[in-house]
Design a protein around this motif. Structure first.
Motif, PDB file in Angstrom:
ATOM      1  N   HIS A 126       1.493  54.138  69.960  1.00 61.77           N
ATOM      2  CA  HIS A 126       2.760  54.840  70.227  1.00 61.77           C
ATOM      3  C   HIS A 126       4.028  54.106  69.788  1.00 61.77           C
ATOM      4  O   HIS A 126       5.096  54.712  69.746  1.00 61.77           O
ATOM      5  N   ASP A 164       2.546  55.438  79.420  1.00 61.86           N
ATOM      6  CA  ASP A 164       2.552  53.983  79.203  1.00 61.86           C
ATOM      7  C   ASP A 164       3.876  53.428  79.738  1.00 61.86           C
ATOM      8  O   ASP A 164       4.902  54.096  79.687  1.00 61.86           O
ATOM      9  N   VAL A 165       3.856  52.183  80.240  1.00 59.47           N
ATOM     10  CA  VAL A 165       5.063  51.607  80.846  1.00 59.47           C
ATOM     11  C   VAL A 165       6.155  51.324  79.807  1.00 59.47           C
ATOM     12  O   VAL A 165       7.323  51.188  80.152  1.00 59.47           O
ATOM     13  N   HIS A 166       5.747  51.260  78.531  1.00 56.78           N
ATOM     14  CA  HIS A 166       6.726  51.049  77.464  1.00 56.78           C
ATOM     15  C   HIS A 166       7.089  52.386  76.821  1.00 56.78           C
ATOM     16  O   HIS A 166       6.246  53.285  76.734  1.00 56.78           O
ATOM     17  N   ASP A 247      -0.382  50.349  81.696  1.00 57.78           N
ATOM     18  CA  ASP A 247       0.346  49.114  81.994  1.00 57.78           C
ATOM     19  C   ASP A 247       1.492  49.306  82.989  1.00 57.78           C
ATOM     20  O   ASP A 247       2.237  48.357  83.273  1.00 57.78           O
ATOM     21  N   GLY A 289      -1.509  51.238  76.151  1.00 57.97           N
ATOM     22  CA  GLY A 289      -1.523  49.886  76.708  1.00 57.97           C
ATOM     23  C   GLY A 289      -2.320  49.754  77.993  1.00 57.97           C
ATOM     24  O   GLY A 289      -3.008  50.683  78.429  1.00 57.97           O
ATOM     25  N   TYR A 291      -3.001  45.852  80.304  1.00 49.96           N
ATOM     26  CA  TYR A 291      -3.333  44.467  79.906  1.00 49.96           C
ATOM     27  C   TYR A 291      -3.921  43.616  81.016  1.00 49.96           C
ATOM     28  O   TYR A 291      -4.285  42.465  80.771  1.00 49.96           O
TER      29      TYR A 291
HETATM   30 ZN   LIG Z   1       2.665  49.595  76.978  1.00 48.78          ZN
END
Ligand SMILES: [Zn+2]
Length: 314
Positions: A126, A164-166, A247, A289, A291
């Motif tokens: 992404h 996703d956290v980003h 994440d 993600g 991790y």
């Molecule tokens: Zn991420």
């Protein structure tokens, strides 16, 4: 009809397998064993094909794609495509099969062989922009799948939901002026890659939900319901694609949101309900993600459990 296809290939373990890096082989090493242990009743595990180059060109600049494909190492050395995007000798096959999983999933879902699919792929996609690899991402797997659904099957109203956290800056970049795809992202903000402000709206097709560090489950779901679900009901998409990054989990080392496995279960349930109302249940989910290895494994299983659960939820 089988409910869920899991797309996975051992090549995903060969992408930068020797590198001590957050986006590493361990993330997917055990997942097939864990899925098998669950004894899901209505699920098939399939090996994805390599994507045809023409499908990558549909989402990315051709010169960038050709140049990138030429940069993959043919020996044991590691090449960095950008500061955070290493590739190794095993990455070529993995990268092509990661994008190929979305194409295979699209064909099989449209043709009625499966209801939904979860593509457990590496490298993720992404952050990959129209003409640039970045942030562990070589090519944009979900964007390639969306472009394929548009060109091959004539879909004109796709939703990509990215939890996703980003922020998925690459996906936003590729579809910023394309009203056939609506992009919804919940993400910690500020955080890498720095984009995802609420004012980035594209042609009215981009919905960014920036969240403060420390956001907990109830705050997350309030924002998700009030903004993402509401706008999805307005859009009434004909196909859902999920950028499934895990994440935002409280244990994740790269970010500071405080979600737990149960939240990924709830998010999946909510998206299944949207897919049931508007999309004939059709969902392609692709791994981004996540991790902390154990948190990621448990979250992926929670996600799959819900994708399997359509009959009991509806
Ligand atoms: Zn991420």
């Amino acid at each position: 009809m089988t409910q869920t296809a899991i797309y996975f290939d051992n090549s995903f373990k060969d992408h930068v397998s020797t590198l001590d890096y957050p986006e590493r082989t361990d993330r997917v090493k055990n997942i097939i064993d864990l899925i098998n242990k669950e004894e899901f009743k209505n699920l098939s595990i399939l090996k994805p094909d390599q994507v045809g180059y023409s499908h990558i060109y549909a989402a990315h600049d051709k010169e960038f794609v050709d140049d990138t494909l030429n940069r993959f190492p043919k020996d044991e050395k590691i090449v960095f495509l950008d500061q955070e995007t290493p590739v190794s000798i095993g990455s070529f096959d993995a990268t092509l099969r990661a994008a190929g999983a979305g194409i295979n999933a699209a064909d099989n879902i449209i043709n009625g062989n499966f209801t939904n699919a979860f593509c457990i792929v590496r490298p993720p996609g992404h952050h990959a922009c129209y003409d640039r690899s970045m942030g562990f991402c070589v090519f944009n797997n979900v964007a390639i799948a969306a472009e394929y659904l548009i060109s091959k099957y004539g879909l004109e109203n796709i939703a990509i939901i990215d939890f996703d956290v980003h922020h998925g800056n690459g996906t936003q970049d590729i579809f910023y002026k394309n009203s056939k795809v609506h992009y919804y992202s919940t993400h910690q903000y500020p955080l890498y890659p720095g984009t995802g402000d609420i004012n980035e709206i594209g042609v009215g097709n981009i919905v960014n939900v920036p969240l403060k560090a420390g956001t907990n489950s109830s705050q997350y779901h309030l924002a998700f319901d009030e903004i993402v679900l509401k706008k999805l009901h307005d859009q009434k998409p004909d196909f859902l694609i999920i950028s499934a990054g895990f994440d935002a989990h409280e244990k994740d080392p790269l970010a500071s949101l405080n979600l737990v496995e149960n939240d990924f279960k709830l998010i999946t349930q909510k998206l299944m309900s949207i897919a049931c109302q508007y999309c004939d249940n059709r969902i392609i989910s692709m791994l981004e993600g996540g991790y902390d290895i154990q948190a990621l494994e448990r979250s992926m299983i929670a996600h799959i459990r819900e994708l399997q659960n359509y009959d009991t939820n509806s």
